[in-house]
Design an enzyme around this catalytic site. Structure first.
Site, PDB file in Angstrom:
ATOM      1  N   SER A  73       0.818  -1.217   0.000  1.00 41.85           N
ATOM      2  CA  SER A  73       0.000   0.000   0.000  1.00 41.85           C
ATOM      3  C   SER A  73       0.852   1.268   0.000  1.00 41.85           C
ATOM      4  O   SER A  73       2.023   1.254   0.385  1.00 41.85           O
ATOM      5  CB  SER A  73      -0.911   0.024   1.229  1.00 41.85           C
ATOM      6  OG  SER A  73      -1.654  -1.175   1.299  1.00 41.85           O
TER       7      SER A  73
HETATM    8  N1  SAH Z   1      -0.666  -5.178   3.930  1.00 45.14           N
HETATM    9  C1  SAH Z   1       0.090  -5.412   2.721  1.00 45.14           C
HETATM   10  C2  SAH Z   1      -0.634  -4.968   1.471  1.00 45.14           C
HETATM   11  C3  SAH Z   1      -1.613  -5.951   1.120  1.00 45.14           C
HETATM   12  S1  SAH Z   1      -2.271  -6.080  -0.507  1.00 45.14           S
HETATM   13  C4  SAH Z   1       1.458  -4.819   2.754  1.00 45.14           C
HETATM   14  O1  SAH Z   1       1.787  -4.109   3.718  1.00 45.14           O
HETATM   15  O2  SAH Z   1       2.228  -5.081   1.837  1.00 45.14           O
HETATM   16  C5  SAH Z   1      -3.589  -7.169  -0.042  1.00 45.14           C
HETATM   17  C6  SAH Z   1      -3.177  -8.583   0.223  1.00 45.14           C
HETATM   18  O3  SAH Z   1      -4.350  -9.270   0.657  1.00 45.14           O
HETATM   19  C7  SAH Z   1      -2.695  -9.329  -1.012  1.00 45.14           C
HETATM   20  O4  SAH Z   1      -1.419  -9.851  -0.769  1.00 45.14           O
HETATM   21  C8  SAH Z   1      -3.730 -10.423  -1.213  1.00 45.14           C
HETATM   22  O5  SAH Z   1      -3.204 -11.637  -1.716  1.00 45.14           O
HETATM   23  C9  SAH Z   1      -4.277 -10.602   0.188  1.00 45.14           C
HETATM   24  N2  SAH Z   1      -5.614 -11.201   0.270  1.00 45.14           N
HETATM   25  C10 SAH Z   1      -6.664 -11.063  -0.573  1.00 45.14           C
HETATM   26  N3  SAH Z   1      -7.720 -11.778  -0.153  1.00 45.14           N
HETATM   27  C11 SAH Z   1      -7.330 -12.394   1.007  1.00 45.14           C
HETATM   28  C12 SAH Z   1      -7.966 -13.270   1.932  1.00 45.14           C
HETATM   29  N4  SAH Z   1      -9.220 -13.716   1.756  1.00 45.14           N
HETATM   30  N5  SAH Z   1      -7.276 -13.695   2.989  1.00 45.14           N
HETATM   31  C13 SAH Z   1      -5.985 -13.291   3.218  1.00 45.14           C
HETATM   32  N6  SAH Z   1      -5.335 -12.470   2.371  1.00 45.14           N
HETATM   33  C14 SAH Z   1      -5.984 -12.010   1.289  1.00 45.14           C
END
Ligand code: SAH
Length: 241
Positions: A87
């Site tokens: 993000s």
């Molecule tokens: N917090 C992260 C950014 C996340 S992007 C950072 O600091 O880099 C969102 C993430 O959520 C992605 O990696 C995606 O694969 C994950 N995601 C999507 N759906 C999900 C689910 N149902 N359970 C766990 N993770 C999930």
């Protein structure tokens, strides 16, 4: 004798040069983070001194591919593979401030991604439990966090819609992918007096960042904050298809 002296001099010389180069790089990144905090985060109204200090500290570049290091402290999300992103720094800081973290808190994060948000939180709370649905991202994040010496983060590969039942209830929950509706299982895993921050809305546009508070009697109140754009929170079934 002379040879030994010569070898030692060469060794000390090389060591000094190497440490100068590395110190220079670290200092450069420190300066970039200082500028990031001033121009992207404080300027947009984030005030919490502890949050600002952690944003100055955590090396965002070490959570992304080396080819992207020159952009590590720029004002936007960056790709981390598998169509996912780390993000924007401002969003990480804003969500962290909204969460009102405290040193005794047990926190659940859904969407580990690169591990950066978990690392930021881990400096402010007691323990972070974080769930990632893409196995390779989960493994990479775990390795990065281990390399950086974090010992209060547990990473699990799994479906965040289920939460982490073995460790509930949580003082705080942060979701960094956007579900279309608030996942009830997560609200259930929030402690009375707890707080949850999450983006909710349709895929790719029209999402709002919500704060959900559960009072001591278990009554839940939700507030909208700002419009946001997150990658969707997917379901395990979708991934298999
Ligand atoms: N917090 C992260 C950014 C996340 S992007 C950072 O600091 O880099 C969102 C993430 O959520 C992605 O990696 C995606 O694969 C994950 N995601 C999507 N759906 C999900 C689910 N149902 N359970 C766990 N993770 C999930």
């Amino acid at each position: 004798m002379v040879l030994r002296y010569f070898r030692r001099t060469v060794w000390i010389f090389s060591f000094t040069i190497a440490s100068l180069i590395f110190a220079q790089n670290d200092k450069d990144y420190e300066k970039l983070r200082e500028a990031m905090v001033k121009t992207q985060i404080e300027s947009r109204g984030v005030k919490d001194e502890d949050v600002l200090s952690v944003m100055r500290d955590v090396p965002r570049h070490l959570f992304i591919d080396e080819s992207l290091w020159p952009k590590a402290y720029s004002d936007g999300p960056l790709p981390i593979g598998h169509g996912q992103t780390i993000s924007q720094p401002y969003i990480v800081a804003f969500m962290t401030e909204l969460l009102r973290p405290d040193t005794h808190h047990m926190v659940l994060e859904i969407g580990t991604g690169s591990g950066y948000q978990a690392a930021v939180l881990a400096k402010l709370v007691h323990h972070v439990y974080t769930i990632e649905i893409v196995p390779e991202l989960g493994r990479n994040a775990k390795a990065a966090l281990k390399r950086l010496g974090y010992d209060n983060i547990s990473v699990r590969v799994g479906d965040g819609y289920k939460g982490w039942p073995e460790e509930e209830p949580f003082d705080r929950i942060i979701v960094t992918a956007a579900p279309e509706k608030v996942p009830e299982a997560l609200v259930d895993q929030l402690k009375p007096g707890g707080r949850m921050v999450l983006p909710v809305g349709p895929r790719w546009w029209g999402q709002d960042l919500l704060v959900i508070e559960k009072d001591e009697r278990g009554k839940v109140v939700r507030k909208n904050t700002i419009p946001v754009r997150f990658v969707p929170m997917v379901r395990q079934e979708e991934r298999k298809n």
